[in-house]
Design a protein around this motif. Sequence first.
Motif, PDB file in Angstrom:
ATOM      1  N   SER A 404       0.814  -1.214   0.000  1.00 30.26           N
ATOM      2  CA  SER A 404       0.000   0.000   0.000  1.00 30.26           C
ATOM      3  C   SER A 404       0.848   1.266   0.000  1.00 30.26           C
ATOM      4  N   GLN A 405       2.151   1.094   0.049  1.00 33.45           N
ATOM      5  CA  GLN A 405       3.107   2.200   0.031  1.00 33.45           C
ATOM      6  C   GLN A 405       2.895   3.175   1.192  1.00 33.45           C
ATOM      7  N   ILE A 406       2.556   2.601   2.339  1.00 34.41           N
ATOM      8  CA  ILE A 406       2.434   3.429   3.550  1.00 34.41           C
ATOM      9  C   ILE A 406       3.423   2.992   4.626  1.00 34.41           C
ATOM     10  N   ALA A 407       4.272   2.000   4.321  1.00 36.67           N
ATOM     11  CA  ALA A 407       5.340   1.626   5.255  1.00 36.67           C
ATOM     12  C   ALA A 407       6.336   2.773   5.352  1.00 36.67           C
ATOM     13  N   TYR A 408       7.040   2.860   6.476  1.00 38.50           N
ATOM     14  CA  TYR A 408       8.008   3.945   6.645  1.00 38.50           C
ATOM     15  C   TYR A 408       9.039   3.913   5.531  1.00 38.50           C
ATOM     16  N   GLN A 413      11.242  10.019   4.777  1.00 38.16           N
ATOM     17  CA  GLN A 413      11.194  10.246   6.234  1.00 38.16           C
ATOM     18  C   GLN A 413       9.757  10.333   6.742  1.00 38.16           C
ATOM     19  N   GLN A 414       8.915   9.453   6.277  1.00 36.42           N
ATOM     20  CA  GLN A 414       7.567   9.359   6.803  1.00 36.42           C
ATOM     21  C   GLN A 414       6.982   7.995   6.449  1.00 36.42           C
ATOM     22  N   GLY A 415       5.925   7.631   7.146  1.00 37.63           N
ATOM     23  CA  GLY A 415       5.296   6.338   6.942  1.00 37.63           C
ATOM     24  C   GLY A 415       5.011   5.656   8.266  1.00 37.63           C
ATOM     25  N   ILE A 416       4.622   4.383   8.199  1.00 35.69           N
ATOM     26  CA  ILE A 416       4.161   3.635   9.367  1.00 35.69           C
ATOM     27  C   ILE A 416       5.171   2.562   9.750  1.00 35.69           C
ATOM     28  N   VAL A 417       5.456   2.483  11.047  1.00 37.83           N
ATOM     29  CA  VAL A 417       6.317   1.451  11.621  1.00 37.83           C
ATOM     30  C   VAL A 417       5.466   0.620  12.579  1.00 37.83           C
ATOM     31  N   PHE A 429      -2.139  -5.178  16.984  1.00 39.93           N
ATOM     32  CA  PHE A 429      -0.825  -4.558  16.835  1.00 39.93           C
ATOM     33  C   PHE A 429      -0.868  -3.101  17.268  1.00 39.93           C
ATOM     34  N   GLU A 430       0.325  -2.559  17.489  1.00 40.05           N
ATOM     35  CA  GLU A 430       0.497  -1.133  17.756  1.00 40.05           C
ATOM     36  C   GLU A 430       1.426  -0.579  16.687  1.00 40.05           C
ATOM     37  N   ALA A 431       1.099   0.603  16.182  1.00 38.05           N
ATOM     38  CA  ALA A 431       1.900   1.193  15.112  1.00 38.05           C
ATOM     39  C   ALA A 431       2.282   2.625  15.449  1.00 38.05           C
ATOM     40  N   LEU A 432       3.342   3.080  14.815  1.00 38.35           N
ATOM     41  CA  LEU A 432       3.813   4.454  14.928  1.00 38.35           C
ATOM     42  C   LEU A 432       3.743   5.089  13.543  1.00 38.35           C
ATOM     43  N   LEU A 444      -2.455   8.964   7.098  1.00 35.79           N
ATOM     44  CA  LEU A 444      -1.803   7.656   7.036  1.00 35.79           C
ATOM     45  C   LEU A 444      -2.536   6.637   7.897  1.00 35.79           C
ATOM     46  N   GLU A 445      -2.991   7.059   9.068  1.00 39.09           N
ATOM     47  CA  GLU A 445      -3.776   6.168   9.928  1.00 39.09           C
ATOM     48  C   GLU A 445      -5.036   5.704   9.196  1.00 39.09           C
ATOM     49  N   GLN A 446      -5.748   6.655   8.616  1.00 37.87           N
ATOM     50  CA  GLN A 446      -6.994   6.318   7.932  1.00 37.87           C
ATOM     51  C   GLN A 446      -6.730   5.408   6.750  1.00 37.87           C
ATOM     52  N   ARG A 447      -5.635   5.649   6.046  1.00 41.01           N
ATOM     53  CA  ARG A 447      -5.294   4.796   4.907  1.00 41.01           C
ATOM     54  C   ARG A 447      -5.051   3.361   5.367  1.00 41.01           C
ATOM     55  N   LEU A 448      -4.362   3.190   6.497  1.00 40.86           N
ATOM     56  CA  LEU A 448      -4.122   1.843   7.014  1.00 40.86           C
ATOM     57  C   LEU A 448      -5.423   1.161   7.402  1.00 40.86           C
TER      58      LEU A 448
END
Length: 460
Positions: A404-408, A413-417, A429-432, A444-448
């Motif tokens: 989905s191209q939302i990984a860090y 210098q942005q994205g989800i970990v 899970f917990e994400a940053l 990004l949260e909503q996209r996930l």
Amino acid sequence: MPTIIVINNCTEQMLGQRLNQRQASFAAKAALRNVWLARPGDIVVSTATMPEDFMSYVTRVSSFAAEAGDIAFFRPESDGALSFILQDEYLARPQLIEALRARVTRPEEWSLLACYQTAGTARLQFELGLAKAGGEALGRNFAASMGTNLLNRKSHFRQLAIGCSLPLPDGAIATSANSLLRAVTELLSVTGRVIVKQDNGAGGTGNFILSTSPTGPLPGACACVALPCLRRSDIESELGKLWDEWQAGSPGPMVVEAYHAATAMFYLEFFIAPEGQAHFMNSGTIRVRPHDDPTISELFWVGLELPAHLPPATLAEASMHCSRFLQLAATMGYRGHINIDAIVTENGRLLFNEVNARWGGGTVLHDLGTRLIGPDFTNTHVAASFRDVPSPSFGRLIKLLQESQIAYDPAQQQGIVVLACDDEHSHSFEALVLARSRDGARGLEQRLVEVLESKRAAEG
């Protein structure tokens, strides 16, 4: 300097009570998220199993060089149904001490970092020859005498904070059912609600809100109780029952305060260095919302957002007040992480709630943001965590983020970990999220969420 990282979060000493299965499950997930604090060459002491695929992910996201060495894991021998909670007694097991001695051959080159500094962590330092002089020895001796407890109990915080002139809600310390009745009846007139806090607890555990009318879940408490409002004798009877119930679960003094609705709930985290100087680390806003399950009486803790979303003057005022408390904590002998919680009320008052002399929920977020972006990352970025999201499994989750191209993305210098993923207990899970704005983080949260919902719908 290599570090021994002791992941002893959510111990019974820290919470002041026997853990239930839900708390123990939370502790297991917290153990995973805290492994992000480790660097190559460090030692992690934890009773939780660290899955190989998760550690490979940590190494890849952190860009650890292969030649930098491995993170070593030591799992103490434990027992009992809740054996993944790292109690002091496990740290004293001879097998663990001897195994660590074999690895720590030059103790003067090592340090120890524990979530909660206890007599057990101090004993481990002594056995390994760590923290032998200066401020490090002072901190170790303070922990050895259970001094850390002075800064984590709610009643002690109120006593010390009053001595430091921190702005606090109107309140009192109850030591009996009669003093609870007196405090509640006097304080109900301030805002119409009173919060009663057990001496030990974390994340709202052991906090109860009392009012004379029914209310929904409110921030900062695990339950809300409507008191009878017709006769004082009815209130006295109800409070007597509550006192006995609360004392059975966690005996000791209880803090009673007027409960204020808040426009902002935040914390400031500092680190008191061996020489006694307190260094500001980060600030964060606490994110809560109602549970999806209407039968659950407490608000759902979504996560944290760094930096705290506050007017500059409020943040400066809070920091000024904190400096007095930090000086007292350092003079007493405490060394290490310390978090101070506060709120801004609806009429603009700054009020402090409690202190936690340990790692905070934002410690890992700050450390990871610093590692991936830089020491001043909160000048340009927002770091927002969100937790307890249903997981399709760790491997599938990582694949979804990438597809989905939302990984860090280190280039952007942005994205989800993914901070932690529990495939065994809660399947969540917990994400940053690291983004350049709050709106960007929410996007990004909503996209996930949309990606996960689409995946579940496709699998039907």
